[in-house]
Design a protein around this motif. Structure first.
Motif, PDB file in Angstrom:
ATOM      1  N   ARG A   2       0.824  -1.206   0.000  1.00 33.44           N
ATOM      2  CA  ARG A   2       0.000   0.000   0.000  1.00 33.44           C
ATOM      3  C   ARG A   2       0.862   1.262   0.000  1.00 33.44           C
ATOM      4  O   ARG A   2       0.540   2.242  -0.670  1.00 33.44           O
ATOM      5  CB  ARG A   2      -0.921  -0.024   1.213  1.00 33.44           C
ATOM      6  N   LYS A   5       2.220   1.841  -3.533  1.00 33.42           N
ATOM      7  CA  LYS A   5       1.191   2.406  -4.409  1.00 33.42           C
ATOM      8  C   LYS A   5       0.967   3.884  -4.101  1.00 33.42           C
ATOM      9  O   LYS A   5       0.843   4.702  -5.011  1.00 33.42           O
ATOM     10  CB  LYS A   5      -0.123   1.635  -4.253  1.00 33.42           C
ATOM     11  N   THR A   6       0.946   4.230  -2.823  1.00 38.50           N
ATOM     12  CA  THR A   6       0.758   5.630  -2.437  1.00 38.50           C
ATOM     13  C   THR A   6       1.924   6.475  -2.927  1.00 38.50           C
ATOM     14  O   THR A   6       1.723   7.574  -3.464  1.00 38.50           O
ATOM     15  CB  THR A   6       0.624   5.751  -0.906  1.00 38.50           C
ATOM     16  N   VAL A  10       1.837   9.692  -5.573  1.00 39.79           N
ATOM     17  CA  VAL A  10       2.425  10.995  -5.221  1.00 39.79           C
ATOM     18  C   VAL A  10       3.513  11.365  -6.222  1.00 39.79           C
ATOM     19  O   VAL A  10       3.588  12.513  -6.683  1.00 39.79           O
ATOM     20  CB  VAL A  10       2.979  10.970  -3.779  1.00 39.79           C
TER      21      VAL A  10
END
Length: 80
Positions: A2, A5-6, A10
């Protein structure tokens, strides 16, 4: 997973919105490559870090070139 992916989101938002960014197709190809060819988080992290370094240095190079240009303009004004 996760976090990666974040960070990718960004990164894409940061480096695809300035004038010196690579094309969206390039970043789509990188993300597709990461998601299809990298099975481990270490591989994904390594590719992501490489892209961040490349984009950061390209941005810094553009900023330095702009500063050089502005300084040369100021120098011209001083001596004219």
């Amino acid at each position: 997973m996760r976090v990666i992916k974040t960070l990718m989101v960004v990164f894409l938002l940061t480096f695809t919105t300035h004038a010196f960014a690579k094309s969206n197709a390039y970043y789509q190809a990188v993300v597709t490559n990461v998601l299809t060819n990298c099975k481990s988080d270490e591989c994904r992290k390594q590719i992501f870090e490489q892209e961040v370094h490349i984009a950061f240095f390209a941005l810094m190079d553009a900023v330095l070139n702009k500063m050089r240009f502005e300084l040369s303009q100021k120098k011209k004004e001083l001596y004219d």
